[in-house]
Scaffold this motif. Structure first.
Motif, mmCIF file in Angstrom:
data_model
loop_
_atom_site.group_PDB
_atom_site.id
_atom_site.type_symbol
_atom_site.label_atom_id
_atom_site.label_comp_id
_atom_site.label_asym_id
_atom_site.label_seq_id
_atom_site.Cartn_x
_atom_site.Cartn_y
_atom_site.Cartn_z
ATOM 1 N N GLN A 187 54.597 4.131 33.112
ATOM 2 C CA GLN A 187 54.789 3.053 32.237
ATOM 3 C C GLN A 187 53.807 3.072 31.087
ATOM 4 O OE1 GLN A 187 55.538 0.130 35.349
ATOM 5 N NE2 GLN A 187 57.382 -0.280 34.539
ATOM 6 N N LYS A 188 52.538 3.206 31.566
ATOM 7 C CA LYS A 188 51.237 3.033 30.513
ATOM 8 C C LYS A 188 51.339 4.239 29.640
ATOM 9 C CE LYS A 188 48.137 0.565 33.316
ATOM 10 N NZ LYS A 188 46.837 0.364 33.807
ATOM 11 N N LYS A 244 53.893 5.738 28.740
ATOM 12 C CA LYS A 244 55.058 5.629 27.720
ATOM 13 C C LYS A 244 54.789 4.775 26.481
ATOM 14 C CE LYS A 244 59.527 5.248 28.881
ATOM 15 N NZ LYS A 244 60.532 4.898 29.649
ATOM 16 N N ARG A 245 53.984 3.558 26.668
ATOM 17 C CA ARG A 245 53.355 2.797 25.905
ATOM 18 C C ARG A 245 52.523 3.490 24.805
ATOM 19 N NH1 ARG A 245 53.749 -0.984 30.063
ATOM 20 N NH2 ARG A 245 51.220 -0.996 30.624
ATOM 21 N N PHE A 246 51.870 4.460 25.305
ATOM 22 C CA PHE A 246 51.369 5.410 24.273
ATOM 23 C C PHE A 246 52.128 6.125 23.408
ATOM 24 C CE2 PHE A 246 46.886 6.299 26.145
ATOM 25 C CZ PHE A 246 46.562 4.902 26.542
ATOM 26 N N GLY A 247 53.421 6.172 23.675
ATOM 27 C CA GLY A 247 54.446 7.121 22.898
ATOM 28 C C GLY A 247 54.601 8.108 23.495
ATOM 29 N N SER A 268 56.350 11.063 25.725
ATOM 30 C CA SER A 268 57.501 11.441 26.112
ATOM 31 C C SER A 268 57.589 11.686 27.900
ATOM 32 C CB SER A 268 58.192 12.707 25.371
ATOM 33 O OG SER A 268 57.683 13.822 25.867
ATOM 34 N N HIS A 291 50.979 12.291 17.902
ATOM 35 C CA HIS A 291 51.780 11.097 18.089
ATOM 36 C C HIS A 291 51.394 10.162 16.778
ATOM 37 C CE1 HIS A 291 54.784 11.244 21.018
ATOM 38 N NE2 HIS A 291 53.815 11.909 21.895
#
Length: 147
Positions: free
Chosen positions: A55-56, A58-61, A63, A91
């Protein structure tokens, strides 16, 4: 007695749907959990920590493929920090380009709005074929000169 969390309990603790947890398992982001005698999945604290990490990340963008790469590197005993740096740099570059594209779109849209406003406010009557001359709407179809 079970040692660990059933998928519903884990789902509530990490605020993810059970189907997402199963999906991550199928992708190899989670190791296959132990099973009870009745075939229920039992997840350990390690899987809970892994889901929080995902989850963390994914918050960084990142994939899911990128996250899996980081997990696999760590599993192979390789610190994934340099790979993370490259991913975040990429990113950021993509985000900078997206911001630039959005700023350009904003400017073009603002100019188009000013044009539409000027054309429609100069008329004392409702828009008609003369004002909106075009196959569908001339206010879109017409090219306007940038300011």
């Amino acid at each position: 007695m079970k040692e660990g969390l059933l998928i519903g309990e884990l789902s509530r603790r990490v605020n993810l749907p059970a189907q997402t947890i199963r999906y991550y398992e199928r992708l190899g982001l989670l190791t296959p959990p132990k099973r009870t005698a009745s075939r229920y999945r039992i997840y350990s604290a390690d899987e809970e920590e892994r889901l929080v990490f995902i989850q963390k990340a994914k918050r960084f963008g990142l994939s899911l493929d990128e996250i899996k790469r980081l997990i696999d590197l760590r599993a192979d005993g390789v610190p994934p920090c340099a790979d993370l740096q490259a991913m975040v740099k990429q990113h950021l570059a993509e985000l900078d380009q997206h911001i630039q594209d959005m700023l350009t779109l904003h400017q073009e849209l603002a100019q188009r709005y000013e044009y539409i406003e000027a054309v429609l406010s100069d008329s004392t009557e409702a828009p008609n074929e003369t004002l909106c001359n075009g196959k569908i709407c001339g206010l879109i179809e017409q090219d306007i000169e940038p300011e």
